[in-house]
Write a protein that holds these residues in place. Structure first.
Motif, PDB file in Angstrom:
ATOM      1  N   ALA A 104       0.823  -0.677  -0.211  1.00 54.53           N
ATOM      2  CA  ALA A 104       0.048   0.529  -0.010  1.00 54.53           C
ATOM      3  C   ALA A 104       1.245   1.470   0.122  1.00 54.53           C
ATOM      4  CB  ALA A 104      -0.919   0.476   0.971  1.00 54.53           C
ATOM      5  N   ALA A 114      -4.416   7.478   2.720  1.00 57.16           N
ATOM      6  CA  ALA A 114      -4.961   6.349   3.724  1.00 57.16           C
ATOM      7  C   ALA A 114      -6.415   6.404   4.310  1.00 57.16           C
ATOM      8  CB  ALA A 114      -3.716   6.367   4.667  1.00 57.16           C
ATOM      9  N   VAL A 143      -2.004   0.461   6.983  1.00 58.96           N
ATOM     10  CA  VAL A 143      -1.917   1.899   6.665  1.00 58.96           C
ATOM     11  C   VAL A 143      -1.973   2.501   6.925  1.00 58.96           C
ATOM     12  CG1 VAL A 143      -2.992   2.614   4.013  1.00 58.96           C
ATOM     13  CG2 VAL A 143      -3.358   0.527   4.183  1.00 58.96           C
TER      14      VAL A 143
END
Length: 528
Positions: A104, A114, A143
């Motif tokens: 990610a 995010a 993340v």
């Protein structure tokens, strides 16, 4: 001998008010809920000590045993929490969460991205709020952690895309439940102008709190509108790297100190989550179809009759099996796997304790008639211009005090229908939409709401910290929605209500942007 001296009176508000105030002041949730339970049980039993103790014991047993069998709602939900905790821990030891964060990092490059990812996941996983809160939190956590987003902010993003999305999604456990209630209300009052599903769909643009909460979340993300306790949590996370308040210990569902494999793959996270999503849908439809009997199968009928927590428990087992298969494929040692299973289950214990206490006080509040008393405050002789906003606020108070939006729906939707029939039939759908909106608002703010508990658990956030940081945003959304319902009452136009709320939201965003610019050190463009 049960005393009904305090039932259906203003005194019935004391147990939830005392519990909530104590929780906010002392930040000791279990103690506060315990005091509320004891006070409510004493009131319910005429302050007879032995009868009170016996009543509390019966309630505690009733949480897990019902007519000699396992309770069909609470027990599967607790099982779901434990199994999901084990699944998350297994995912962690396989190194999949770390691999997902690395993957990610190449695509989600900013804190804003995010946060937006969390919001988008909330829209995608709409089948059930319990499932939404825990699944979205689990996927978004690595993340968010990588970008130093506080767990309080993550919990707000999770909570604000759970109930607000589910309450407007017809193909969800919430939508099916609400459609079923509307159908019952219409049938009992011989209302034939709308079908239940058609009425539900028409109420979506009138559900001003749910719409405002989602729009407000998007604005908070895009413009970085950190206010009140949330701003302090964000500052702590960015400056010190503490994603939660370490002084309060490890929050429910937080990652534990587990060994992690070096050969992890993002598929070790995605496959269990995909299995959880697919099997949740399957088992919700399957259990609903089994309960239909000889009735014809439709998706809405199946969802209306589904056993939600049983379906989620089965789905969690499937997800755990997939996670374990991944662990064995990576040739993890039995010691690593067994440690993960034990640690994962233990990580859910704080959330389970809070849920058990919250369910107990909810039962006491129900028996004292707190919701019934609040509903009785509505007078059909009031002028129509104030009724939509009044019903919205009263539904919010009821959900806040009882900790349940579903229970508020059941209490307030028939009352809203009766008021419309007695005053002006054209206001039927706006009044019922105000009930849905108010119930979600109260549920968002209530420390004794199971959805609030699970949102904090899914995000790995301390419960009261989640409540206190989310509250300014929830109240802001409620004030904006309240102005819209006031406009609906005055103009009898749902469009006018929507436009007034939109304008109020725009003003709020402009004011908050100015406030944040003056008082909060904004991050650089690369951080935002």
């Amino acid at each position: 001998m049960v005393s009904m001296q305090f039932a259906n009176t203003a005194f019935a508000l004391l147990p939830p008010v005392v519990a909530i105030l104590m929780a906010v002041i002392t930040r000791r949730v279990l103690l506060s809920l315990g005091v509320g339970i004891l006070l409510g049980a004493l009131m319910y039993n005429g302050f007879a000590p032995m009868a009170t103790l016996s009543d509390i014991a019966d309630r505690a047993i009733g949480l897990v045993i019902d007519d000699g069998a396992l309770e069909s709602w609470n027990v599967p939900l607790i099982g779901f929490l434990f199994v999901l905790g084990m699944t998350i821990a297994v995912i962690n030891v396989t190194g999949a969460a770390k691999a997902f964060a690395r993957w990610a990092r190449q695509r989600v490059k900013t804190r804003r991205d995010a946060r937006l990812m969390t919001m988008m996941l909330g829209f995608i996983i709409f089948i059930d709020d319990y499932f939404n809160t825990l699944a979205v939190g689990s996927v978004a956590k690595p993340v968010a952690d990588d970008h130093k987003i506080s767990r309080e902010e993550l919990a707000y993003g999770v909570d604000s895309t759970a109930a607000p999305v589910c309450v407007m999604a017809p193909i969800s456990s919430w939508g099916a439940y609400i459609v079923g209630l509307i159908g019952t209300v219409f049938a009992a009052r011989e209302i034939t102008e709308f079908s239940a599903l058609n009425a539900f769909l028409q109420m979506i643009p009138m559900n001003l709190y749910a719409l405002t909460a989602l729009a407000l979340l998007a604005c908070v993300i895009v413009f970085n509108l950190q206010i009140g306790p949330m701003a302090k949590a964000a500052q702590r996370a960015t400056e010190t790297g503490e994603l939660w308040d370490d002084s309060k210990g490890l929050p429910p569902g937080a990652d534990l100190d587990l060994p992690e494999a070096d050969n992890g793959s993002i598929w070790g996270l995605l496959l269990p989550i995909l299995a959880l999503v697919a099997s949740s849908v399957y088992f919700m439809l399957a259990t609903g179809a089994a309960n239909l009997g000889d009735e014809p199968f439709t998706v809405m009928a199946a969802l209306e009759n589904t056993d939600t927590t049983i379906a989620l428990f089965y789905a969690a087992l499937v997800s755990l099996v997939v996670a374990l298969a991944t662990a064995f494929y990576q040739k993890l040692t039995p010691a690593m796997i067994s440690k993960a299973l034990i640690s994962g289950a233990k990580s859910m214990l704080p959330a389970v304790y809070i849920l058990l206490f919250a369910w107990t006080i909810a039962g006491v509040i129900r028996d004292l008639g707190t919701g019934t008393y609040l509903a009785s405050l509505v007078q059909t002789t009031m002028p129509m211009w104030c009724l939509p906003v009044l019903i919205f606020l009263l539904s919010g108070v009821t959900a806040f005090a009882t900790g349940t939006s579903w229970g508020t729906f059941a209490i307030m939707l028939p009352i809203a229908a009766d008021i419309a029939i007695a005053s002006e039939m054209a206001m039927l759908l706006p009044l019922m939409a105000a009930v849905l909106a108010g119930a979600v608002f109260g549920d968002h703010c209530s420390p004794i709401s199971d959805t609030t508990v699970l949102s904090g658990t899914g995000a790995g956030c301390h419960h009261i910290d989640h409540v206190s940081t989310q509250l300014p945003y929830a109240v802001s959304a409620a004030l904006i929605a309240g102005l819209g319902y006031l406009a609906i009452g005055i103009t009898h136009s749902a469009i006018a209500g929507f436009l007034v709320s939109a304008v109020a939201l725009t003003v709020w965003v402009l004011v908050m942007r100015s406030y944040c610019d003056r008082t909060i050190a904004m991050p650089s463009a690369s951080q935002a």
